[in-house]
Design an enzyme around this catalytic site. Structure first.
Site, PDB file in Angstrom:
ATOM      1  N   GLY A  35       0.810  -1.216   0.000  1.00  0.00           N
ATOM      2  CA  GLY A  35       0.000   0.000   0.000  1.00  0.00           C
ATOM      3  C   GLY A  35       0.835   1.252   0.000  1.00  0.00           C
ATOM      4  CB  ALA A  36       4.265   1.753  -0.832  1.00  0.00           C
ATOM      5  CG  ASN A  59       0.877   1.085   4.975  1.00  0.00           C
ATOM      6  OD1 ASN A  59       0.594   1.776   5.955  1.00  0.00           O
ATOM      7  ND2 ASN A  59       0.535   1.443   3.742  1.00  0.00           N
ATOM      8  CB  SER A  66      -5.331   1.461  13.966  1.00  0.00           C
ATOM      9  OG  SER A  66      -6.158   2.556  14.323  1.00  0.00           O
ATOM     10  CE1 TYR A 120      -8.467   0.382   9.149  1.00  0.00           C
ATOM     11  CE2 TYR A 120      -8.518   1.417  11.319  1.00  0.00           C
ATOM     12  CZ  TYR A 120      -7.909   1.227  10.096  1.00  0.00           C
ATOM     13  OH  TYR A 120      -6.737   1.891   9.809  1.00  0.00           O
ATOM     14  CB  ALA A 158     -12.187  -7.123  14.573  1.00  0.00           C
ATOM     15  CB  ALA A 159      -8.702  -5.874  10.760  1.00  0.00           C
ATOM     16  CE  LYS A 160      -5.404  -1.137  10.414  1.00  0.00           C
ATOM     17  NZ  LYS A 160      -4.224  -1.295   9.534  1.00  0.00           N
TER      18      LYS A 160
END
Length: 243
Positions: free
Chosen positions: A12-13, A90, A142, A155, A157-159
Site C-alpha cells: 500500500g505504498a 501497511n 491502529s 477495522y 478487530a483487524a487492527k
C-alpha cells in the site's frame, strides 16, 4: 546485488502512510519494492521519487487479500532485488458502519485486506529471512485496535488481530534474529481522515494536532534501523491520545 544493500517491501505504498514509509526507508539507503492495488499512476510517481533519492525501486500491482498473488509478489521481489530485509504490512481499507447494519461483505473485505494480508505477505517473506537469519517485519495496526471505535468493529478487530499476530510471531521468530513489531497510528492526515472534523478531533489529542504520514514513517525507520533489541512491541504514534 551487493550483500550490504538493504531491501524493503512496503504494501500500500502508492500514497499516504505507505508512501511516506517507502520514502523514509529510501532515505536510509533501502532499495524499495512498492505494492499497490489500483492506482498505477500514483505508484509510478512514488517509484520515481524513490529513484530520485538514489535507490532502486519497482512497483508491483496485486491484491494483498489474495494469498496466491502475495506469494507470487514476494517471489518476484526476491527475483528482482535478490533479498528482503524489511517487510512493512501497511495496506488497508475501511468499510465503516454500525455493527447492527454491517454486511458480511464489508466485514470480510476489511478483515481480509487488513489482517489476513499480513499472514499472506509474511508467510513467504519469512522463508527468505530465516535463511538470511535476519529480518524485520512491521505491521501497521491502529489505536482503534487498542481502544475500539464505534462504527469500526471490522477495522478495530483487524487492527487488534495484527497486535496479537505481532506478539506471537515475535516469540516464534526471535531465535532466528527476525524482529516483529507493530505501529499503532492515531489520527493521521491522509485520505482516510480527509472527511473528518479534524479541529474537533485535535481538541482531544494532547499535542493538539493530527499526525502526518512522516510521523509514522520515522517510527518505521527507527524500528528497521535503530531498534535491534526491540521486538514484539506496539509503538503508539498518536500525539498522546492513548496513554
Amino acid at each position: 546485488m551487493s550483500e550490504d544493500k538493504k531491501v524493503a517491501l512496503v504494501t500500500g505504498a502508492s500514497r499516504g502512510i505507505g508512501k511516506a514509509c517507502a520514502i523514509e526507508l529510501a532515505k536510509a539507503g533501502y532499495d524499495v519494492a512498492v505494492s499497490y492495488a489500483g492506482n498505477e499512476e500514483a505508484a509510478n510517481k512514488t517509484v520515481t521519487e524513490l529513484k530520485d533519492l538514489g535507490v532502486n525501486a519497482k512497483a508491483y500491482k496485486f491484491d494483498v487479500s489474495d494469498k496466491e498473488a502475495c506469494a507470487k509478489a514476494v517471489e518476484e521481489v526476491l527475483a528482482d532485488f535478490g533479498k528482503l530485509d524489511v517487510l512493512v504490512n501497511n495496506a488497508g481499507i475501511t468499510r465503516d458502519g454500525l455493527f447492527m447494519r454491517m454486511s458480511a461483505e464489508n466485514w470480510e473485505a476489511v478483515i481480509n485486506t487488513n489482517l489476513s494480508s499480513a499472514f499472506y505477505m509474511t508467510s513467504p517473506a519469512i522463508k527468505t529471512m530465516i535463511k538470511q537469519r535476519s529480518g524485520c517485519i512491521i505491521n501497521m495496526s491502529s489505536i482503534v485496535g487498542v481502544m475500539g471505535n464505534a462504527g469500526q468493529a471490522n477495522y478495530s478487530a483487524a487492527k487488534a488481530g495484527l497486535i496479537g499476530f505481532t506478539k506471537s510471531l515475535a516469540k516464534e521468530l526471535g531465535s532466528r534474529n527476525i524482529r516483529v513489531n507493530a505501529i499503532a497510528p492515531g489520527f493521521i492526515q491522509t485520505d482516510m481522515t480527509k472527511d473528518l472534523d479534524t479541529e474537533k478531533i485535535a481538541e482531544h489529542i494532547p499535542l493538539k494536532r493530527l499526525g502526518q504520514p512522516e510521523d509514522i514513517a520515522k517510527a518505521v525507520r527507527f524500528l528497521a534501523e535503530d531498534a535491534p533489541y526491540i521486538t514484539g512491541q506496539v509503538i503508539g504514534v498518536d500525539g498522546g491520545l492513548v496513554v
